[in-house]
Write a protein that holds these residues in place. Sequence first.
Motif: not given
Length: 138
Positions: A64-67, A42-44, A47-53, A76-91
């Motif tokens: 999921v090794d790191w979130l 996730a980037r602001d 371009g700064e990194v705001a988070g990652g999984l 601000q919902g970034i963690g939830g978006r990262l987790l949802a994106a990982a779940e979507a990719e898992a599907r």
Amino acid sequence: MALLTTMTEVPDALRDLIGDGLDAYNLEKAGPPDERMLWIVARDDDGEVAGGLKGKSQFAWLFVDWLWVRADRRGQGIGGRLLAAAEAEARTRGCAGVYLGSFTFQAPDYYKRAGYSEFGRIDGFPPSHALVFLLKRL
């Protein structure tokens, strides 16, 4: 009787011998793992990194090794978006579910709110805390 040797490091050839032996056994018993890494960043706007999984799928499950979310961007919902994106990719990868570990001082309640269920824990790891294992079937 086998002679045991305790070390903190081994030569690459010895590591490969042991790892290849385990891989061959696992392949014989469980079939190909279809192992694939997953990184979601996730980037602001600047371009700064705001988070990652970081995760890895194998045997039709995503681990999921790191979130992580940068301290000033938490809540601000970034963690939830990262987790949802990982779940979507898992599907997309045909995974049956997602699993992870979280220390009690981290976010096990957050994952439970996101639909994850606790399936195990190690109390006292680290001291005065616990390591909680959670999963979500997709």
